[in-house]
Design a protein around this motif. Structure first.
Motif, PDB file in Angstrom:
ATOM      1  N   VAL E 227       5.426  -1.966  11.774  1.00 42.77           N
ATOM      2  CA  VAL E 227       6.304  -2.045  12.937  1.00 42.77           C
ATOM      3  C   VAL E 227       5.778  -1.142  14.047  1.00 42.77           C
ATOM      4  O   VAL E 227       5.755  -1.524  15.222  1.00 42.77           O
ATOM      5  N   GLY E 244      12.251 -11.257  13.951  1.00 46.14           N
ATOM      6  CA  GLY E 244      13.007 -10.117  13.461  1.00 46.14           C
ATOM      7  C   GLY E 244      14.412 -10.530  13.058  1.00 46.14           C
ATOM      8  O   GLY E 244      14.913 -10.136  11.993  1.00 46.14           O
ATOM      9  N   THR E 277      11.856  -5.178  14.082  1.00 45.93           N
ATOM     10  CA  THR E 277      10.976  -6.173  14.678  1.00 45.93           C
ATOM     11  C   THR E 277      11.665  -6.850  15.858  1.00 45.93           C
ATOM     12  O   THR E 277      11.040  -7.088  16.896  1.00 45.93           O
TER      13      THR E 277
END
Lengths: 493, 91, 123, 81, 591, 496
Positions: E227, E244, E277
């Motif tokens: 990440v 995400g 994300t």
């Protein structure tokens, strides 16, 4: 091109092993003297090659006197960056390999050791000659001598299987030699010269079909590069004693083929003509197919040496692939992969040989827990294997890095994909060995029984070198590769 | 085999006969072989060698070396036959 | 055309003979398996060659090449082929002798003078 | 030169040659060959090649025949073809 | 003062510790971890430790900015606790690998150029593989191989992306990567480590099979560092943001279906990384800060929970929900710590998770409102699986007999991490001060708190009401990897089977051809005669006596190679001479 | 009349006179023959070298025998080509005679030693005469001397099969001589002269005559029999294989090479390039024949189990190379062909010497029988290996140079197929030679029939010298090529 400075060192690099072979033959009855000849010659050869490095690194070239041959051709030596990479690799590793051979051959109490060391020395001499060849005909001379003198090493065991493998070996390599001769003759006819010249000697005036056919002939001629489908001699040649597999069939012989292709593309065709003919794509296709298929074939081998052999098949095509990219980074990566793959693969073979001779195991399935009994050996194996997969902290990553940039520069994303897939496949055939060796338990006792020092020291050193070249790739292969790539492409990268 | 041999021989014969039509007629006095060197032999042999028989003159003189060769052939043949046939003896 | 060919051959009947005899010789060598017969064939072949030389030397109305001093109107036959053939005859005899010697030895060793009966000697 | 005589002798030569190679008795064949050589010698003499003719008569018909007879006597007379 | 790159401390320990006697080793390990932490904190802002590896590869080993320092320090700090957690274990390889792994992760965080980024990235893969393999749980070997495949693939994609980036003139310095193919490859590569769906299966595959000690390291470093790298190189892509969101829900959903306690946590990783994300995908500064903050929190939480799970597994020898229960009585401290971690993960105030999760959802909601719903669903799911986890492990049922609380070396880090979770929640500025763009001071706005409790309460209500739905299933729920595994096995089978067989066949055929040729050559003359006769068979059959001749040919074939083809004596020799003469005559006279 | 002014004829006379001397002295003492022969041949070698150097230095020599100028008399025309061939062939003959020492009494019955040596000298006489003469009938005479000596020498040994082989050789050789004689007759009829140079110039206007065509056909057949070009090679295998070892060396090198030389001479110096290449492209036929010879010779050699026979068929293949060069008929390929005369002579000499020493010492003659040769007779095995390498055309040996030149010639003239043949043949060659190398070096245990120890020095040294020459000319081909290239240009450019 600057005028080549004259020096005796190239001739010495070829002459010392040749002389050594005679001395070895003469002192066959005294093993210690015989082996010391090998060692002395190895060190002397390496030093004479090394003495050439400063001049070449400074951008110069070193030439030697030539013997006149047919029709204005001559047998001559010339040292440039590309050749020096190859020569340094082979001669440097010869020292370690000699030490290793002594350990290996004595542990196994092999027969006919005099023949072994003698042929080995001649093979090295021809590799030196090949690396320093100033023209195609000289290269051919050494190429064929290499074929002939590695044959006794391949069939050293003398078993029916070895003889069969030897026949296959000689058949493939002699056929390739025939194509080499054809290519040389045709090139001479087209150009009137056979001197390696950066940028190429062939011109686009000739019929493209002929030039393409000639390129294919060169490609077949360098079957020593073990590209598919002309690879199958290499796994067969694994019947040879391990030092042979290690230095010759992982480094010297196969790299001779690859090196020949470097000469062909860079110094006979030149990258512009290669690209104009579309031969880079052919080369790339062959290399890509070999990379993938070689790895796939490696997967199914249970014999460790054979798996390593297929791994070599696959890795050699990395170099061809880099070459086919015709971009500075690609060629640089290709040239760097010559020494880098050499140190890694020789480590792997050394380890395999150590396991074979010490533990008597040659199949992976027998090697459960061998990492506990031979921790150093297998740790070095692990390091080298990691390197072949292109993982840090081993030098394989450096060349792979350049190769990948090369694929990007060449605008061939498919090749990028091939490189990625190959990495996965490499991992797929190497890591199970590591797992078997370290994480599976053997039924037998785990008492440490390492290989004798004469074998252990070389393999630790080569493994160390594999790591060292990751941290200092410029020592001096990176710089040489950059010089050679610049010479071939005409672009300072 | 014999039939093939016969056939071959006949065909060769026909071809040769056809080819020989370029040969001079039998007894033709004006062939190159007569007009070129032969005449010279006939003219010069007497003064060169002093023999009347031109054949002998050529044999012993102009082409004496052939005659030496001929003698050598005989010698060779003699030694050869000796080698092949004789058992024991000094040769 | 055939007629002209025949006429041409009649004018060169010596050569016709040469060809015929030569071919008889060759045929004998091929067709006869008797070693002596082969040599006989060889002899015939050789004499055919001799005939070729001798006949080409001959001249219509010529005389033997023995110079008669003063006789300027004589046409001598060509002496050179005669000379050559004297050599060739001797050569032929020597060959015959060697061949016969070999035949005798073969007979001693194999008990036959027929080539097809000699065992195990393939080219 | 009488060419009719020549013709006749040539025909005779051919007959002798064929006879020499077909005779089953080798001595007979050799004798025929000697005759053949003699006729040949005669033809040569008639063609103004006196030296050659006499040489042939002596060597071809003489020495050769002797050699042949010697060889035949040391081997075998019978020929199967 | 010269500050070493922090990674050096770890690598040094990794290299040295296996050769040290045990007490010394323990000291060195803790020392190294502490040294690493202090080096992270001491490292000066800006780029340091630059050198040229080779023409074209200029390395920057210590690139410090607020983001990297934040991530680096949380790695180092939690890493220190994890090291303490494993300190009682006598396993040199474990320690070496953990140190190496930590070093690689920290090195990755501070690497300022793509080359060293790649190097540390791949090193993480190797060390984590060793950690997975270093396990007695069955299937670890295979899982490790699968783990390796996908990571080598990911690493390759990463290098490929970087190579494309460099080839198109991009700088070697780590920074945003533009361009379609380059970005795509790069994000695929990162996506492997960040467990993008469908590249995520290695997480639930490998982590539950790793040893207890390995797992605590595994769960914090690989995904989070991915990440981090994504934030540095590929932020601001809407597709990534959506990915995400999907991960967030998908992970939560699958976590609910797991029986293996570490399986639950593994899917939880996916879910939480999904949150990050999404924020990185949104890419605004505040979103990135939120993502990093959540990263920091999640590192602490996951380490804590994996430690707890590990303690449970060690204490009971069981790792499935149905085998566990009522452990709160036997292992109260562990239970308390896990509860703290669980609450933090569920986003309940005043734990750290609450702050960062709220920020993430807010930041995402600002940019892509629709995505916010997904995240909220995921958050609710999180509450559910946390509740399920805590309930079935610690509350429901009776504990099996056995030793009580975990040893101090495990309790201490757990408690410390629990405290850390609390601190991160109560003093959020501690993290945000590290981040330069500290823009969030209203985390504890009443609406936020209410919202968080609302979600948690609602979810909890669902859990209580529909309790039956959440009982352990007693079986494994197949994930996408069921397909890929089969495909992989099929591929391997294909490679080793048909492809290999084909190659063998070709080889054998070549060999057979050679043998045939050799047989033919062993009596060449007869061979040619027979071959010609066989070819001309139809012709021969028509000749008079054809049948007899055919039989003769067949006899010759059977007797080959002993058979003789004609006699080669003077007869044939002279015949050949005659024939050749004929040929020449024909050539010369006729032609 | 000084000695040196008669230099061209001396190489012929020296062995002839010595032959008589050897015969006479051998009459009294059998052992006297060998030193005389060796001395005579050594002298002859010196003369040949002298001749070569004087030709290199002073250009072609025309020597008129008996002082009669051609075309009346016989001429000895020495140019670079024949001086070169002589300088190649005579030293090998000398080595063969040295080699022959230990074989007498073993392969050759001791009581035949004198005539054996005398015949070797007579063979040398014939060879020198064939090489040096510039008169076409004289060529025939010397050819017959050579042949007669060869027939007898082949049958000199104890091997009874050699009698049949010799007989066949005799029949075919006599036919060949007859054809050459007939060709000569036709040429004589057409031109009236026998001198080669004279013939060449007088033929120039007669290319249309069927007479000349027939003559050419006769010569072609006669000469191809002598050079054993496939398919007229049938006499060769037996003759090479069953002859005593030194004789195998001599006829496979000296006789074969001089025959090849005679072919070159007649084709290019008598009929001239203009006729055979431009006017009437017989070269294509020759090329095809050569190609078939090269391939078929090798294939049949593969089938042989008898090593000497294998070498014999290998000669069929290798002589095909020479014909191939003639067929291509450009300077490069011709240089290759002439180099092959040298290269093949030394290599085949080495091979026959090494196999010969095994057989002469009572060893087996089949390929399997050579198992373990390297352990028992290391030098002999090494010599064989070098010779084999040259046959295969491994670079660094003489065989490679000729192969390179021939392939280059073929490529230059656009004859790709034939270039392919040249290259492929080396593979076939490798097949049968490698077999021998394999068993001799890598067999597990030695064949019990092999001689227990290395051959005597007088056999090893000639063999090793031949092998060394093979390598020398492979590495420094420039030495012979500096003679060959001008010689070939001269040959192609017209009459000598």
């Amino acid at each position: 091109m600057e005028a080549a400075a004259l020096s005796l060192a190239p001739a010495a690099a070829v002459g010392i092993p040749l002389a050594a072979s005679i001395l070895i033959l003469a002192s066959g009855r005294y093993p210690n003297i015989r082996e010391s000849w090998t060692l002395i010659a190895a060190v002397a050869t390496f030093l004479s090659v090394l003495s050439l490095a400063p001049q070449v690194l400074a951008g110069g070239q070193v030439g030697g006197p030539g013997i006149p041959f047919v029709g204005g051709l001559s047998l001559a030596l010339r040292v440039d960056a590309a050749g020096l990479i190859f020569a340094l690799t082979s001669s440097g590793l010869w020292i370690l390999n000699s030490i290793y051979s002594i350990g290996y051959m004595r542990t196994l109490q092999e027969h006919d050791q005099t023949r072994f060391y003698c042929c080995f020395a001649v093979s090295i001499a021809s590799v030196m000659g090949l690396a320093f060849s100033a023209n195609i005909i000289t290269m051919f001379l050494w190429y064929e001598i290499l074929t002939v003198f590695t044959y006794p090493l391949v069939v050293h065991e003398g078993t029916p299987a070895a003889m069969r493998a030897g026949r296959k070996y000689i058949a493939y390599l002699l056929v390739s030699g025939v194509f080499f001769l054809f290519a040389a003759v045709t090139t001479y006819w087209l150009t009137g010269t056979l001197d390696f010249t950066p940028g190429g000697i062939l011109s686009a005036d000739a019929p493209p079909l002929l030039l393409s056919a000639l390129f294919v002939a060169y490609l077949i001629a360098f079957a020593k590069a073990a590209w598919m489908p002309l690879h199958s001699w290499l796994p067969s040649a694994m019947v040879a004693p391990t030092p042979v597999s290690a230095l010759l069939h992982a480094v010297a012989v196969v790299k001779a083929g690859v090196f020949g292709m470097v000469r062909t593309v860079g110094y006979v065709y030149g990258i512009d003509l290669t690209r104009a003919l579309g031969m880079n794509l052919l080369l790339a296709a062959v290399a890509a197919a070999t990379i993938i298929l070689g790895s796939i074939f490696a997967l199914r081998q249970d014999s460790l040496k054979k798996r390593l052999a297929y791994s070599t098949v696959s890795q050699l095509s990395y170099i061809l692939l880099g070459l086919s990219l015709l971009s500075p980074a690609g060629i640089e990566g290709a040239l760097m992969h010559i020494p880098f793959h050499a140190v890694m693969k020789i480590t792997l073979f050394f380890c395999a040989g150590a396991v074979i001779s010490t533990a008597g195991k040659e199949y992976i399935s027998q090697m459960r827990g061998i990492g506990r009994t031979m921790p150093v050996t297998m740790a070095m194996f692990g390091i080298a294997a990691v390197g072949i997969c292109g993982l840090p902290p081993v030098c394989g990553l450096v060349s792979k890095w350049f190769l990948l940039i090369g694929t990007a520069e060449a605008g061939l994303p498919l090749l990028t994909a091939v490189m990625i897939a190959s990495a996965v496949l490499n991992a797929a055939y190497f890591f199970p060995i590591i797992h078997t060796a370290f994480f599976e338990r053997s039924a037998a006792d785990d008492a440490v029984r390492e290989a004798p020092l004469a074998m252990l020291i070389p393999l630790v050193l080569t493994a160390a070198a594999s790591v060292l070249f990751f941290f200092v790739p410029d020592l001096p292969f990176g710089r040489l590769a950059a010089l050679a790539a610049a010479e071939i492409t005409g672009v300072r990268y | 085999m014999k039939r093939l041999a016969f056939l071959t021989v006949i065909i060769i014969g026909i071809l040769l006969l056809w080819a020989e039509s370029d040969l001079p007629r039998f007894g033709d006095p004006d062939t190159p072989s007569r007009t070129y060197v032969a005449g010279e032999y006939l003219e010069r042999s007497l003064e060169d060698t002093g023999t009347e028989n031109v054949v002998t003159a050529i044999l012993a003189g102009y082409r004496g070396f052939d005659t030496l060769g001929e003698l050598t052939v005989v010698f060779t043949g003699f030694v050869a036959v000796t080698l092949l046939i004789r058992r024991g003896g000094r040769l | 055309m055939i007629e002209s060919l025949i006429e041409s051959l009649l004018l060169r009947y010596n050569y016709v003979m040469v060809v015929v005899l030569m071919l008889i010789g060759i045929y004998a060598i091929i067709a006869k398996s008797n070693l002596i017969k082969k040599i006989i064939g060889l002899n015939i072949f050789q004499t055919a060659i001799l005939l070729f030389y001798i006949s080409m030397a001959d001249v219509v109305g010529g005389t033997a090449p023995i110079i008669e001093e003063g006789a300027t109107d004589l046409v001598y036959v060509n002496p050179l082929p005669h000379t050559l053939m004297l050599t060739a005859i001797v050569v032929g005899v020597c060959t015959t002798a060697v061949g016969l010697a070999l035949t005798v030895r073969i007979y001693e060793n194999y008990g036959t003078i027929h080539e097809d009966e000699i065992p195990g000697v393939e080219a | 030169m009488i060419w009719e005589l020549n013709y006749a002798m040539f025909v005779f030569l051919i007959i002798l040659a064929i006879a020499a190679i077909t005779a089953r008795d080798l001595i007979v064949a050799v004798v025929i060959l000697a005759g053949y050589s003699l006729i040949m010698a005669v033809i040569w003499v008639e063609m103004n090649a006196v030296d050659v003719g006499f040489t042939e008569a002596a060597v071809g018909a003489g020495i050769t025949t002797v050699l042949f007879i010697a060889a035949v006597s040391r081997t075998t007379r019978r020929s199967k073809d | 003062m010269i500050v070493l790159p922090p990674a050096a401390a770890y690598f040094l320990a990794a290299a040295v510790s296996p050769f040290l006697p045990r007490p010394l080793r323990r000291a060195v390990l803790v020392l190294a971890a502490a040294a690493g932490l202090s080096l992270v904190l001491l490292a000066p802002e800006g780029d340091g430790w630059r050198f040229t590896l080779q023409q074209g590869i200029e390395l920057t080993l210590l690139a410090v900015d607020p983001v990297s320092r934040t991530v680096g320090s949380i790695f180092a700090l939690v890493g220190l606790f994890c090291v303490i957690y494993t300190i009682d274990r006598d396993d040199p390889m474990l320690h070496a690998a953990t140190c190496g792994y930590l070093g690689a992760a920290v090195g990755l965080v501070f690497s300022g150029d793509f080359f060293s980024l790649v190097v540390f990235w791949e090193l993480m893969a190797i060390f984590s593989l060793l950690l997975i393999w270093n396990s007695d749980i069955s299937g670890a070997g295979d899982a490790g191989m699968r783990y390796l495949y996908i990571h080598v693939f990911g690493g390759g994609c990463l290098i490929g992306g970087i190579a494309l980036h460099l080839a198109s003139g991009g700088p070697l310095t780590v920074g945003p990567v533009a361009g379609g193919a380059a970005a795509l490859l790069l994000i695929t590569g990162i996506g492997v480590n960040a467990a993008f769906i469908p590249l995520h299966t290695w997480v639930p595959d490998a982590y539950p099979k790793a040893s207890v000690w390995s797992a605590v390291f595994l769960c914090i470093l690989t995904t989070k560092s991915a990440v981090y790298v994504l934030a540095r190189t590929g932020s601001g892509l809407e597709a990534v943001a959506w990915m995400g969101g999907i991960m967030c829900v998908y992970g939560a959903f699958y976590a609910l279906l797991q029986d293996d306690i570490r399986g639950i946590l593994s899917y939880s990783i996916i879910s939480q990384v999904g949150l990050m994300t999404a924020a990185v995908g949104v890419g605004t500064p505040s979103a990135i800060d939120a993502a990093i903050a959540h990263l920091a929190n999640d590192v602490a939480i996951k380490a804590l929970l994996f430690m707890g799970a590990g303690a449970v597994i060690l204490a009971t020898g069981a790792h499935r929900l149905q085998e566990l229960g009522g452990l709160a009585r036997r292992m109260p401290l562990t239970a308390a710590c896990c509860a703290a971690g669980g609450l933090a993960m569920a986003g309940v105030p005043p734990f750290g998770g609450f702050v960062s999760k709220g920020l993430v959802i807010a930041a995402v909601g600002e940019a892509i409102p629709a995505l916010e719903i997904l995240l909220l669903v995921g958050a609710a799911g999180t509450v559910l699986y946390v509740a399920r986890f805590l309930y079935y492990v610690f509350l429901a049922g009776e504990p099996a007999p056995g030793p009580d609380e975990a040893p101090p070396s495990m309790i201490v880090p757990m408690v410390s991490l629990a405290v850390l979770c609390l601190v991160l929640g109560t003093l959020p500025d501690m993290v945000f001060d590290l981040l330069s763009r500290a823009a969030v001071h209203h985390a504890y706005a009443p609406s936020n708190v209410a919202g968080a409790f609302g979600i948690a309460g609602g979810a909890l209500l669902v859990f209580v009401l529909a309790g039956g739905a959440f009982t352990p299933l007693g079986r494994d729920v197949p994930d996408l990897d069921a397909l890929t595994r089969r495909a992989g096995a099929g591929f391997l089978g294909f490679c080793t089977g048909p492809v290999g067989t084909a190659a063998d066949r070709i080889d054998a055929a070549a060999g057979a051809a050679a043998t045939r040729a050799a047989r033919f050559a062993s009596n060449f003359q007869a061979g040619v005669v027979i071959a010609a006769a066989v070819l001309a068979r139809p012709l021969i059959r028509r000749l008079p006596g054809g049948a007899e001749r055919i039989r003769a040919i067949d006899r010759m074939r059977r007797q080959f190679p002993e058979v003789r083809a004609g006699r080669w004596d003077s007869q044939s020799g002279v015949l050949l001479i005659a024939l050749m003469f004929l040929l020449f005559l024909v050539v010369y006279l006729v032609a | 009349m000084t000695l040196l002014s008669n230099l061209p004829v001396l190489p012929v006379l020296v062995p002839l006179v010595s032959a008589v001397a050897a015969l006479v002295s051998g009459w009294y003492d059998r052992r006297a023959a060998r030193p005389i022969v060796i001395l005579a041949l050594a002298l002859d070698c010196a003369l040949a070298v002298l001749l070569l150097s004087s030709v290199v230095g002073g250009g072609p020599i025309s020597y008129h025998l008996g002082g009669y100028a051609p075309p009346l008399g016989i001429e000895f025309a020495v140019d670079l080509l024949n001086a070169f061939v002589l300088a190649v062939v005579l030293p090998i003959m000398l080595l063969a005679v040295v080699f022959a020492g230990p074989t007498v009494g073993r392969e050759v019955p001791a009581e035949k030693a004198v005539s054996f040596y005398v015949l070797l000298l007579l063979l040398a006489t014939g060879i020198c005469g064939m090489t040096l003469t510039g008169d076409i009938f004289n060529l025939y005479v010397f050819l017959e001397i050579t042949s007669l000596a060869a027939y007898a020498l082949i049958a000199a040994g104890r091997e009874q099969r050699s009698l049949v082989a010799s007989y066949r050789y005799m029949i075919m050789g006599s036919l060949s001589a007859g054809f050459i004689l007939l060709g000569t007759a036709h040429l004589y009829v057409a031109t009236g002269t026998l001198n080669m140079a004279d013939l060449a110039s007088r033929l120039a206007t007669l290319y249309d005559s069927t007479l000349v065509h027939t003559a050419f056909a006769f010569f072609l057949v006669g000469l191809t029999i002598k050079t054993a070009l496939f398919p007229l090679h049938l006499w060769l295998p037996g003759a090479y294989a069953y002859a005593p070892s030194p004789v195998s060396i001599v006829i496979s090198t000296a006789v074969a090479k001089v025959s090849a030389y005679a072919t070159l001479r007649v084709l290019f110096s008598v009929f001239t390039t203009a006729f055979i290449v431009e006017y009437f492209p017989i070269t294509d036929v020759l090329l095809w024949l050569a190609a078939i010879a090269i391939i078929a010779g090798s294939v049949v050699a593969i089938a042989q189990t008898d090593v000497k026979k294998m070498l014999a068929y290998s000669s069929v293949s290798q002589m095909g190379y020479i014909m191939f060069g003639i067929g291509v008929a450009d300077p490069v390929a011709m240089a290759g062909a002439v180099f092959q005369i040298l290269g093949h002579a030394v290599a085949k000499g080495a091979l026959f010497a090494s196999v010969g020493s095994v057989i002469a010492l009572g060893g087996p003659r089949d390929v399997r029988g050579l198992a373990g040769l390297a352990a028992r007779m290391p030098v002999t095995a090494a010599v064989f290996a070098v010779g084999a390498a040259s046959m295969i055309g491994i670079p660094g040996t003489a065989g490679f140079v000729s192969k390179f030149l021939l392939a280059l010639g073929a490529v230059e003239s656009g004859r790709w197929v034939f270039a392919g043949v040249i290259l492929a043949s080396s593979l076939l060659t490798a097949v049968y030679f490698w077999r021998v190398i394999e068993v001799s070096y890598f067999a597990d245990e030695a064949d019990p029939r092999l001689p227990a120890k290395e051959a005597p020095l007088s056999m090893i040294v000639p063999a090793a010298l031949l092998a060394a020459a093979c390598v020398l000319f492979g590495i420094a081909p420039d030495i012979p090529l500096s003679v060959i290239e001008p010689a070939v240009l001269l040959l192609l450019g017209g009459g000598p």
